[in-house]
Design a protein around this motif. Structure first.
Motif, PDB file in Angstrom:
ATOM      1  N   PRO A   4       2.859  -6.256 -11.217  1.00 27.21           N
ATOM      2  CA  PRO A   4       1.939  -7.397 -11.261  1.00 27.21           C
ATOM      3  C   PRO A   4       1.693  -7.966  -9.884  1.00 27.21           C
ATOM      4  O   PRO A   4       0.788  -8.584  -9.595  1.00 27.21           O
ATOM      5  N   ALA A   5       2.728  -7.760  -8.954  1.00 24.45           N
ATOM      6  CA  ALA A   5       2.409  -8.414  -7.575  1.00 24.45           C
ATOM      7  C   ALA A   5       1.597  -7.553  -6.929  1.00 24.45           C
ATOM      8  O   ALA A   5       1.101  -8.241  -5.904  1.00 24.45           O
ATOM      9  N   HIS A   6       1.464  -6.532  -7.236  1.00 22.34           N
ATOM     10  CA  HIS A   6       0.352  -5.450  -6.487  1.00 22.34           C
ATOM     11  C   HIS A   6      -0.842  -5.421  -7.200  1.00 22.34           C
ATOM     12  O   HIS A   6      -1.675  -4.502  -7.010  1.00 22.34           O
ATOM     13  N   ASP A   7      -0.978  -6.092  -8.519  1.00 18.56           N
ATOM     14  CA  ASP A   7      -2.362  -6.077  -9.244  1.00 18.56           C
ATOM     15  C   ASP A   7      -3.606  -6.380  -8.348  1.00 18.56           C
ATOM     16  O   ASP A   7      -3.485  -7.331  -7.753  1.00 18.56           O
ATOM     17  N   ASP A   9      -6.240  -7.932  -8.873  1.00 21.08           N
ATOM     18  CA  ASP A   9      -6.848  -9.260  -9.176  1.00 21.08           C
ATOM     19  C   ASP A   9      -5.663 -10.395  -8.395  1.00 21.08           C
ATOM     20  O   ASP A   9      -6.238 -11.332  -7.842  1.00 21.08           O
ATOM     21  N   THR A  10      -4.512 -10.018  -8.669  1.00 21.06           N
ATOM     22  CA  THR A  10      -3.428 -10.701  -8.199  1.00 21.06           C
ATOM     23  C   THR A  10      -3.527 -10.691  -6.572  1.00 21.06           C
ATOM     24  O   THR A  10      -3.707 -12.109  -5.818  1.00 21.06           O
ATOM     25  N   LEU A  11      -3.659  -9.627  -5.965  1.00 24.41           N
ATOM     26  CA  LEU A  11      -3.750  -9.541  -4.524  1.00 24.41           C
ATOM     27  C   LEU A  11      -4.869 -10.163  -4.054  1.00 24.41           C
ATOM     28  O   LEU A  11      -4.823 -10.988  -2.845  1.00 24.41           O
ATOM     29  N   ARG A  12      -6.000  -9.913  -4.622  1.00 23.95           N
ATOM     30  CA  ARG A  12      -7.400 -10.694  -4.246  1.00 23.95           C
ATOM     31  C   ARG A  12      -7.174 -12.278  -4.449  1.00 23.95           C
ATOM     32  O   ARG A  12      -7.710 -12.916  -3.315  1.00 23.95           O
ATOM     33  N   GLU A  13      -6.595 -12.758  -5.309  1.00 21.39           N
ATOM     34  CA  GLU A  13      -6.336 -14.183  -5.196  1.00 21.39           C
ATOM     35  C   GLU A  13      -5.324 -14.699  -4.197  1.00 21.39           C
ATOM     36  O   GLU A  13      -5.544 -15.667  -3.508  1.00 21.39           O
ATOM     37  N   ARG A  14      -4.389 -14.044  -4.232  1.00 23.90           N
ATOM     38  CA  ARG A  14      -3.605 -14.393  -2.847  1.00 23.90           C
ATOM     39  C   ARG A  14      -4.110 -14.454  -1.587  1.00 23.90           C
ATOM     40  O   ARG A  14      -3.933 -15.397  -0.733  1.00 23.90           O
ATOM     41  N   THR A  17      -6.540 -17.461  -1.332  1.00 21.15           N
ATOM     42  CA  THR A  17      -6.047 -18.595  -1.220  1.00 21.15           C
ATOM     43  C   THR A  17      -5.302 -18.714   0.164  1.00 21.15           C
ATOM     44  O   THR A  17      -5.486 -20.128   0.957  1.00 21.15           O
TER      45      THR A  17
END
Length: 439
Positions: A4-7, A9-14, A17
């Motif tokens: 999940p940390a390298h998903d 969408d998660t990376l894009r959001e991080r 931000t």
């Protein structure tokens, strides 16, 4: 199964931000004063603020739009002007810098294209794109220049331009003044933190003898005792180089301090105030920190001792990302991100305490260590030698932990800062240590 940390969408959001947070801070630091203050050089140690602004945009363009996206240069004629290695800070006002309005427009245009790129980037395939590293590198770069610009604001003469609420008063610290860091090996550095920079890598085992380290950074009150005891007039406490430096430059107290009768005052972002006794001492160079430690019958911790105190969890014999664990910093953990414009009182942030009981290892003040800035075993320069490799050697001393001026994206338990031992304009303090064998 996808981490999940390298998903994506998660990376894009991080990435979004951290880039947005950095740009909001850049905007604040370059919009709170008039254009003449942006183009002026407030100290030969620093660039004009407008140079930092366009340099931020130029680095973002070079690494994200040109290197990652393979696009043509937007303004190739300005690359040399904003090359930090081609022009020393003292000479930058003589360059044909973009004026404030044009610098803002350039940085704005670059950012717009970068946000479009972020939507379409696949975070794999190269080291630069893996885990969105290039975007994280640029966010860290901008925040580092935001810290530099905040230093320029502190050096700037004139009325107050920045405001922020003060930290909450700290509860009285009733624990011991020092903590034992047990001897033995621990894992120093990282090979897994996705946005860690090259000098933090790779993870490696390091043996550290048992050492006692201060529970909190050294305070203004403690440092004042050193001054009042004649510490600046006694060569016993100084290295030969340090003694020559303070005598040659008539240094008798931390930078921005001045005596007014029986009290000490300091200038802080355009405001003159009584030096608060309970805050960690700020704006001292390595030589001053080292001299205080000798006077106190102690020494500065080595970089390895500092990191073990900050990251080692003896219960699980593992190294954590931060003193409080692996979670990203929150306002309850540390004084970061220019949320305040001063260090919090010593003993603050009990929720940020390490398993060994050491406080304020992250945030508040950069902490000088005894160590020279050197590569770890197996070091590899990435993505360019000029980030770390050209600075390795005994000329630079390592600082750890970040300061109130540092954003969380540019501050980790493994993060390494470095500077000349004479530097005082940076947001630097220290804590002391003593070898357990001497107890």
């Amino acid at each position: 199964m996808t981490d999940p940390a390298h998903d994506a969408d998660t990376l894009r959001e991080r990435a979004l931000t951290t880039l947005t947070t950095a740009r909001a801070r850049t905007t604040l630091l370059t919009s709170c004063v008039e254009d003449p203050d942006l183009t002026a050089q407030h100290s030969p140690l620093m660039s004009p603020l407008v140079w930092d602004l366009a340099h931020i945009g130029n680095q973002e363009e070079q690494w994200l739009l040109r290197t990652v996206a393979g696009r043509e240069a937007m303004r190739p004629e300005i690359d040399g002007i904003y090359d930090a290695f081609e022009h020393p800070r003292a000479a930058r006002p003589t360059l044909p810098l973009l004026p404030p309005t044009e610098a803002r427009h350039y940085a704005f245009e670059v950012r717009g294209r970068v946000l479009d790129l972020l939507e379409s980037t696949a975070f794999h395939g190269t080291r630069l794109t893996e885990a969105a590293f290039a975007f994280g590198m640029i966010a860290q770069h901008e925040q580092q220049h935001d810290e530099t610009m905040l230093i320029t604001h502190q050096l700037r003469k004139g009325p107050q331009a920045l405001t922020a609420p003060d930290p909450e008063p700290a509860p009285l610290l009733t624990g011991p003044p020092e903590v034992l860091v047990p001897g033995g090996p621990f894992t120093m550095g990282t090979s897994t933190e996705p946005w860690a920079l090259d000098n933090e890598r790779p993870a490696h085992r390091r043996e550290v003898p048992p050492v006692y380290i201060d529970t909190t950074p050294v305070t203004n009150a403690a440092y004042r005792a050193f001054i009042e005891d004649g510490g600046y007039d006694d060569d016993r406490w100084w290295t030969p180089e340090g003694w020559a430096h303070i005598r040659g430059n008539s240094i008798h107290a931390p930078l921005f301090w001045r005596r007014d009768g029986k009290q000490w005052l300091r200038r802080r972002f355009g405001v003159t105030e009584v030096v608060p006794p309970d805050e960690p001492v700020l704006h001292v160079c390595w030589y001053e920190a080292d001299a205080y430690a000798r006077w106190a019958g102690r020494r500065l911790p080595t970089e390895a001792e500092w990191e073990k105190a900050a990251r080692h969890d003896p219960a699980g014999d593992r190294s954590m990302r931060y003193p409080w664990g692996d979670d990203d910093p929150g306002p309850e953990h540390a004084n970061l991100g220019q949320r305040h414009l001063r260090p919090a009182p010593a003993g603050s942030y009990p929720e940020g305490e390490s398993p060994l009981g050491v406080r304020q290892l992250i945030g508040d003040v950069w902490e000088w260590t005894a160590s020279d800035f050197l590569p770890y075993p197996g070091f590899q320069a990435f993505p360019y030698k000029e980030y770390s490799e050209v600075f390795f050697g005994p000329e630079y001393k390592v600082l750890r932990g970040g300061a109130f001026a540092v954003d969380a994206v540019a501050c980790r338990g493994t993060f390494r800062n470095w500077d000349y031992p004479i530097r005082r304009q940076i947001f630097s303090g220290f804590r002391t240590a003593r070898s357990a064998a001497d107890a």
